[in-house]
Design a protein around this motif. Structure first.
Motif, PDB file in Angstrom:
ATOM      1  N   SER A  64      52.487  -5.732 -25.345  1.00 50.33           N
ATOM      2  CA  SER A  64      51.615  -5.202 -26.396  1.00 50.33           C
ATOM      3  C   SER A  64      52.295  -4.073 -27.176  1.00 50.33           C
ATOM      4  CB  SER A  64      50.288  -4.723 -25.797  1.00 50.33           C
ATOM      5  OG  SER A  64      50.518  -3.722 -24.823  1.00 50.33           O
ATOM      6  N   LYS A  65      53.612  -3.945 -27.003  1.00 51.31           N
ATOM      7  CA  LYS A  65      54.461  -2.989 -27.747  1.00 51.31           C
ATOM      8  C   LYS A  65      54.202  -1.523 -27.395  1.00 51.31           C
ATOM      9  CE  LYS A  65      56.598  -6.256 -29.776  1.00 51.31           C
ATOM     10  NZ  LYS A  65      57.825  -6.701 -29.144  1.00 51.31           N
ATOM     11  N   MET A  66      53.628  -1.270 -26.223  1.00 50.55           N
ATOM     12  CA  MET A  66      53.491   0.102 -25.735  1.00 50.55           C
ATOM     13  C   MET A  66      54.777   0.492 -25.022  1.00 50.55           C
ATOM     14  SD  MET A  66      50.470   1.382 -26.427  1.00 50.55           S
ATOM     15  CE  MET A  66      50.321   2.730 -25.286  1.00 50.55           C
ATOM     16  N   ILE A  67      55.110   1.757 -25.080  1.00 51.11           N
ATOM     17  CA  ILE A  67      56.206   2.300 -24.295  1.00 51.11           C
ATOM     18  C   ILE A  67      55.585   2.974 -23.081  1.00 51.11           C
ATOM     19  CG2 ILE A  67      58.161   3.895 -24.234  1.00 51.11           C
ATOM     20  CD1 ILE A  67      58.526   1.515 -26.162  1.00 51.11           C
ATOM     21  N   VAL A  68      56.061   2.644 -21.902  1.00 54.85           N
ATOM     22  CA  VAL A  68      55.579   3.225 -20.649  1.00 54.85           C
ATOM     23  C   VAL A  68      56.766   3.916 -19.991  1.00 54.85           C
ATOM     24  CG1 VAL A  68      54.549   2.766 -18.395  1.00 54.85           C
ATOM     25  CG2 VAL A  68      53.909   1.354 -20.360  1.00 54.85           C
ATOM     26  N   VAL A  69      56.639   5.221 -19.783  1.00 52.49           N
ATOM     27  CA  VAL A  69      57.680   5.992 -19.102  1.00 52.49           C
ATOM     28  C   VAL A  69      57.074   6.503 -17.801  1.00 52.49           C
ATOM     29  CG1 VAL A  69      59.253   7.961 -19.217  1.00 52.49           C
ATOM     30  CG2 VAL A  69      58.651   6.719 -21.312  1.00 52.49           C
ATOM     31  N   VAL A  70      57.692   6.137 -16.681  1.00 52.29           N
ATOM     32  CA  VAL A  70      57.264   6.628 -15.373  1.00 52.29           C
ATOM     33  C   VAL A  70      58.356   7.562 -14.884  1.00 52.29           C
ATOM     34  CG1 VAL A  70      56.575   6.012 -13.028  1.00 52.29           C
ATOM     35  CG2 VAL A  70      56.038   4.473 -14.923  1.00 52.29           C
ATOM     36  N   LEU A  71      57.956   8.776 -14.495  1.00 51.09           N
ATOM     37  CA  LEU A  71      58.968   9.736 -14.084  1.00 51.09           C
ATOM     38  C   LEU A  71      58.506  10.591 -12.924  1.00 51.09           C
ATOM     39  CD1 LEU A  71      58.310  12.862 -15.306  1.00 51.09           C
ATOM     40  CD2 LEU A  71      58.602  11.578 -17.394  1.00 51.09           C
ATOM     41  N   SER A  72      59.495  11.097 -12.226  1.00 54.28           N
ATOM     42  CA  SER A  72      59.292  12.063 -11.159  1.00 54.28           C
ATOM     43  C   SER A  72      60.231  13.214 -11.467  1.00 54.28           C
ATOM     44  CB  SER A  72      59.632  11.436  -9.812  1.00 54.28           C
ATOM     45  OG  SER A  72      59.596  12.411  -8.807  1.00 54.28           O
ATOM     46  N   ASN A  87      61.577  13.485 -30.206  1.00 50.43           N
ATOM     47  CA  ASN A  87      61.461  14.055 -28.872  1.00 50.43           C
ATOM     48  C   ASN A  87      60.015  14.362 -28.518  1.00 50.43           C
ATOM     49  OD1 ASN A  87      64.202  13.917 -28.909  1.00 50.43           O
ATOM     50  ND2 ASN A  87      64.542  16.102 -29.053  1.00 50.43           N
ATOM     51  N   ILE A  88      59.693  14.152 -27.256  1.00 49.53           N
ATOM     52  CA  ILE A  88      58.375  14.481 -26.732  1.00 49.53           C
ATOM     53  C   ILE A  88      58.599  15.538 -25.660  1.00 49.53           C
ATOM     54  CG2 ILE A  88      56.331  13.616 -25.525  1.00 49.53           C
ATOM     55  CD1 ILE A  88      57.144  10.800 -26.610  1.00 49.53           C
ATOM     56  N   LYS A  89      58.108  16.755 -25.917  1.00 54.58           N
ATOM     57  CA  LYS A  89      58.255  17.841 -24.951  1.00 54.58           C
ATOM     58  C   LYS A  89      56.929  18.044 -24.245  1.00 54.58           C
ATOM     59  CE  LYS A  89      61.889  20.159 -27.437  1.00 54.58           C
ATOM     60  NZ  LYS A  89      62.499  21.432 -27.773  1.00 54.58           N
ATOM     61  N   MET A  90      57.005  18.234 -22.919  1.00 57.91           N
ATOM     62  CA  MET A  90      55.772  18.417 -22.171  1.00 57.91           C
ATOM     63  C   MET A  90      56.031  19.167 -20.873  1.00 57.91           C
ATOM     64  SD  MET A  90      55.351  14.392 -21.216  1.00 57.91           S
ATOM     65  CE  MET A  90      53.780  14.575 -20.470  1.00 57.91           C
ATOM     66  N   LYS A  91      54.960  19.744 -20.338  1.00 56.63           N
ATOM     67  CA  LYS A  91      55.001  20.396 -19.033  1.00 56.63           C
ATOM     68  C   LYS A  91      54.311  19.477 -18.041  1.00 56.63           C
ATOM     69  CE  LYS A  91      54.997  25.104 -20.687  1.00 56.63           C
ATOM     70  NZ  LYS A  91      54.385  26.426 -20.610  1.00 56.63           N
ATOM     71  N   VAL A  92      54.921  19.315 -16.871  1.00 55.75           N
ATOM     72  CA  VAL A  92      54.360  18.456 -15.834  1.00 55.75           C
ATOM     73  C   VAL A  92      54.373  19.201 -14.501  1.00 55.75           C
ATOM     74  CG1 VAL A  92      55.064  16.319 -16.981  1.00 55.75           C
ATOM     75  CG2 VAL A  92      56.596  17.393 -15.325  1.00 55.75           C
ATOM     76  N   SER A  93      53.590  18.725 -13.569  1.00 55.92           N
ATOM     77  CA  SER A  93      53.606  19.280 -12.216  1.00 55.92           C
ATOM     78  C   SER A  93      54.873  18.810 -11.513  1.00 55.92           C
ATOM     79  CB  SER A  93      52.398  18.797 -11.421  1.00 55.92           C
ATOM     80  OG  SER A  93      51.214  19.168 -12.055  1.00 55.92           O
ATOM     81  N   SER A  94      55.513  19.719 -10.811  1.00 56.27           N
ATOM     82  CA  SER A  94      56.722  19.369 -10.074  1.00 56.27           C
ATOM     83  C   SER A  94      56.395  18.473  -8.889  1.00 56.27           C
ATOM     84  CB  SER A  94      57.414  20.626  -9.572  1.00 56.27           C
ATOM     85  OG  SER A  94      57.797  21.434 -10.644  1.00 56.27           O
ATOM     86  N   TYR A  95      57.353  17.640  -8.506  1.00 56.98           N
ATOM     87  CA  TYR A  95      57.278  16.801  -7.312  1.00 56.98           C
ATOM     88  C   TYR A  95      56.074  15.867  -7.311  1.00 56.98           C
ATOM     89  CZ  TYR A  95      60.915  19.948  -5.757  1.00 56.98           C
ATOM     90  OH  TYR A  95      62.066  20.672  -5.677  1.00 56.98           O
ATOM     91  N   SER A  96      55.838  15.213  -8.444  1.00 60.53           N
ATOM     92  CA  SER A  96      54.777  14.217  -8.519  1.00 60.53           C
ATOM     93  C   SER A  96      55.196  13.151  -9.512  1.00 60.53           C
ATOM     94  CB  SER A  96      53.447  14.849  -8.917  1.00 60.53           C
ATOM     95  OG  SER A  96      53.577  15.531 -10.147  1.00 60.53           O
ATOM     96  N   ILE A  97      54.457  12.065  -9.547  1.00 57.23           N
ATOM     97  CA  ILE A  97      54.765  10.958 -10.466  1.00 57.23           C
ATOM     98  C   ILE A  97      53.904  11.106 -11.711  1.00 57.23           C
ATOM     99  CG2 ILE A  97      54.661   8.474 -10.795  1.00 57.23           C
ATOM    100  CD1 ILE A  97      55.170   8.147  -7.814  1.00 57.23           C
TER     101      ILE A  97
END
Length: 103
Positions: A64-72, A87-97
């Motif tokens: 469906s032309k979505m971009i899915v990024v999975v990261l840890s 660029n996409i800048k963001m803050k995430v919780s450490s040590y999680s998916i």
């Protein structure tokens, strides 16, 4: 525990069953597989993967032309570099998916 494989390496299983007590136990691997299968559609194509000391990521383009990024990530500030969208800048919780979806 899992079972031995062809190189006699005992591996874990996503679900462990105890037939004597009719119980089953979901292992952490189960939840990781569930996470990917929830966001990455069938027939998606891997478009990128990356691993550094602080981050592991993989990106897919879905049918469906979505971009899915999975990261840890070990770090809290990350930047996703996309040649089409910038660029996409963001803050995430450490040590999680984390999963990021966009077009």
């Amino acid at each position: 525990m899992g079972s031995p494989n062809y190189i006699n390496n005992f591996v874990d299983s996503p679900i462990i069953v105890n037939p004597e007590t009719d119980e089953f136990f979901k292992q952490p691997m189960y939840y990781a597989i569930k996470h990917f299968s929830r966001f990455v559609e069938r027939n998606s194509v891997r478009i990128e993967s990356m691993e550094t000391n602080d981050i592991k990521s993989i990106a897919f383009e879905t049918p469906s032309k979505m971009i899915v990024v999975v990261l840890s990530s070990k770090s809290k500030n990350i930047t996703i570099i996309d040649s089409k969208n910038g660029n996409i800048k963001m803050k995430v919780s450490s040590y999680s998916i984390h999963t990021i979806l966009y077009r």
